[in-house]
Design a protein around this motif. Structure first.
Motif, PDB file in Angstrom:
ATOM      1  N   SER A   1       0.799  -1.414   0.288  1.00  0.00           N
ATOM      2  CA  SER A   1      -0.088  -0.395   0.027  1.00  0.00           C
ATOM      3  C   SER A   1       0.958   1.101   0.098  1.00  0.00           C
ATOM      4  N   THR A   2       1.824   1.409   0.575  1.00  0.00           N
ATOM      5  CA  THR A   2       2.868   2.783   0.580  1.00  0.00           C
ATOM      6  C   THR A   2       3.226   3.214  -0.997  1.00  0.00           C
ATOM      7  N   ILE A   3       3.654   1.411  -1.350  1.00  0.00           N
ATOM      8  CA  ILE A   3       4.769   2.184  -2.527  1.00  0.00           C
ATOM      9  C   ILE A   3       3.524   2.345  -3.616  1.00  0.00           C
ATOM     10  N   ALA A   4       2.322   2.435  -3.521  1.00  0.00           N
ATOM     11  CA  ALA A   4       1.074   2.728  -4.390  1.00  0.00           C
ATOM     12  C   ALA A   4       0.820   3.954  -4.089  1.00  0.00           C
ATOM     13  N   VAL A   5       0.082   4.352  -2.681  1.00  0.00           N
ATOM     14  CA  VAL A   5       0.671   5.707  -2.295  1.00  0.00           C
ATOM     15  C   VAL A   5       1.056   6.386  -3.120  1.00  0.00           C
ATOM     16  N   ARG A   6       2.528   6.401  -2.264  1.00  0.00           N
ATOM     17  CA  ARG A   6       3.325   6.900  -3.325  1.00  0.00           C
ATOM     18  C   ARG A   6       4.007   7.863  -4.447  1.00  0.00           C
ATOM     19  N   ARG A   7       3.502   6.463  -5.357  1.00  0.00           N
ATOM     20  CA  ARG A   7       3.890   6.818  -6.504  1.00  0.00           C
ATOM     21  C   ARG A   7       2.369   7.235  -7.474  1.00  0.00           C
ATOM     22  N   PHE A   8       1.119   7.585  -6.472  1.00  0.00           N
ATOM     23  CA  PHE A   8       0.515   8.293  -7.376  1.00  0.00           C
ATOM     24  C   PHE A   8       0.597   9.547  -6.685  1.00  0.00           C
ATOM     25  N   LEU A   9       0.830   9.525  -5.605  1.00  0.00           N
ATOM     26  CA  LEU A   9       0.542  11.192  -4.912  1.00  0.00           C
ATOM     27  C   LEU A   9       2.643  12.026  -5.597  1.00  0.00           C
ATOM     28  N   SER A  10       2.764  11.323  -6.138  1.00  0.00           N
ATOM     29  CA  SER A  10       4.170  11.636  -6.738  1.00  0.00           C
ATOM     30  C   SER A  10       3.586  12.182  -8.111  1.00  0.00           C
ATOM     31  N   THR A  11       3.222  11.808  -8.218  1.00  0.00           N
ATOM     32  CA  THR A  11       2.737  12.575  -9.802  1.00  0.00           C
ATOM     33  C   THR A  11       1.684  13.325 -10.094  1.00  0.00           C
TER      34      THR A  11
END
Length: 293
Positions: free
Chosen positions: A283-293
Motif C-alpha cells: 500500500s505504501t508503494i502504491a500511495v507514494r507513486r500516485f501522490l508523486s505524480t
C-alpha cells in the motif's frame, strides 16, 4: 475526528474493492500458510534430528556359524574401542521378535521369512555418531561378521530430503508473498484512482500527503493482517494434524518430531509480522507513486 475519519475511509475502500481485497487476503493467507508450515517442519526436524543422531546405533550382523573364538574376538575389540559407549548381544529369538514387530503391517513378508533366516547381531551405541563409518569399517569383513549396518545414513537422507522440501516450500511461499504484495499494490491503486477527484480536492484545501495516505495504508495493512490471521489458523491446524498423525498412527520414526507451544508462538509471530509488512509495503508503494505524480 481523525480516527473516525480514517476508520470510515478505510472501511469504504475495502468494501468498494471487496473482490480484489479478498483475492489479496487469500493470496497472503496461502503464502503465509506455506511459510508457517515450513517453519514448523524445520523446527520439528531439527528436534528429531538431534534425537536421532543421539541414538545412532551400529548393528554388527554375525554369521550363522560363527565360532566362540571369533565371537569373543569381536566382543573384546568392542570393549577396547573408546568410540564405543555400550553394546549388547541380540539372540535370534529377540531378533526375530523385533523383525515381526517392525514389519507388522506387512504380514506376507513376515510369514515368508523363517526364524532361522534371521541373523543374530550385536547392537552397538557410540559416543560420537560421527564415528559410525570409521567403527563400521573396523568390523566389516572380520571373521565371524556377516555385514555391518548403521542408521546414520538413513538419518542423513531423511534430513536432506526434509531440507530440500522446506527450501521448495519457502521458495514457493516467497513467490506468493511477492504476488500478494503486488496484488495489494494494485488494489490500493484502483482505490486511489476511483477516488482521484476527492484526493485532488483534499490537496487543494490543504490536506497533507500523510493525511491522504493513512486510510489507503490502513487498507493494505488490514488485508495483510487478515491474511496472516487466516494463515495462523492453518498453521495451528497443521501442528494438530502432525501431532495426531504421530500419536494415532504410531509413527515411531517421527517420535522425536516434537513441536512445542513455543515453536507455535514463534511461528505465529513471524506470520503476523510478515503479513503486516507485506500489506503495508504494497500500500505504501502504491500511495507514494500516485501522490508523486
Amino acid at each position: 475526528m481523525s480516527v473516525k475519519y480514517f476508520a470510515s475511509e478505510t472501511g469504504t475502500n475495502l468494501w468498494r474493492n471487496r473482490l480484489m481485497s479478498l483475492a489479496a487476503i487469500f493470496t497472503v493467507a496461502i503464502s503465509l500458510s506455506l511459510v508457517g508450515s515450513a517453519l514448523l517442519i524445520k523446527q520439528g526436524v531439527s528436534t528429531a534430528t538431534a534425537e536421532w543422531k543421539g541414538n545412532v546405533q551400529l548393528l554388527i550382523f554375525l554369521q550363522p556359524k560363527i565360532s566362540p573364538t571369533e565371537f569373543k574376538a569381536v566382543e573384546d575389540q568392542l570393549r577396547q574401542l573408546p568410540a564405543v559407549k555400550s553394546f549388547s548381544y541380540v539372540p535370534r529369538a529377540q531378533a526375530y521378535s523385533d523383525f515381526r514387530h517392525l514389519l507388522a503391517n506387512q504380514p506376507d513378508l513376515v510369514n515368508a521369512v523363517p526364524k532361522s533366516a534371521v541373523p543374530t547381531f550385536l547392537r552397538v551405541s557410540l559416543v560420537n555418531p560421527a564415528e559410525t563409518k570409521a567403527v563400521a569399517a573396523i568390523f566389516q569383513g572380520q571373521p565371524g561378521v556377516d555385514t555391518v549396518n548403521d542408521n546414520f545414513s538413513a538419518i542423513n537422507t531423511i534430513t536432506t530430503v526434509s531440507n530440500v522440501a522446506q527450501t521448495v516450500i519457502l521458495a514457493v511461499a516467497i513467490i506468493l508473498l511477492v504476488s500478494a504484495a503486488v496484488l495489494i499494490l494494485n488494489v490500493i491503486r484502483v482505490a486511489i484512482f476511483s477516488r482521484r477527484r476527492e484526493v485532488a480536492v483534499m490537496r487543494l484545501v490543504g490536506a497533507t500527503n500523510s493525511f491522504i495516505q493513512i486510510p489507503f495504508m490502513l487498507e493494505g495493512l488490514i488485508q495483510g493482517l487478515i491474511g496472516a490471521l487466516v494463515a495462523t489458523g492453518v498453521v495451528i491446524l497443521v501442528k494438530s494434524l502432525i501431532g495426531y498423525a504421530i500419536s494415532h498412527f504410531k509413527m515411531h520414526l517421527l517420535g522425536g518430531f516434537v513441536l512445542t507451544n513455543q515453536n507455535l508462538i514463534d511461528t505465529i509471530a513471524v506470520i503476523i509480522f510478515a503479513g503486516v509488512v507485506v500489506g503495508t509495503l504494497g500500500s505504501t508503494i502504491a500511495v507514494r507513486r500516485f501522490l508523486s505524480t
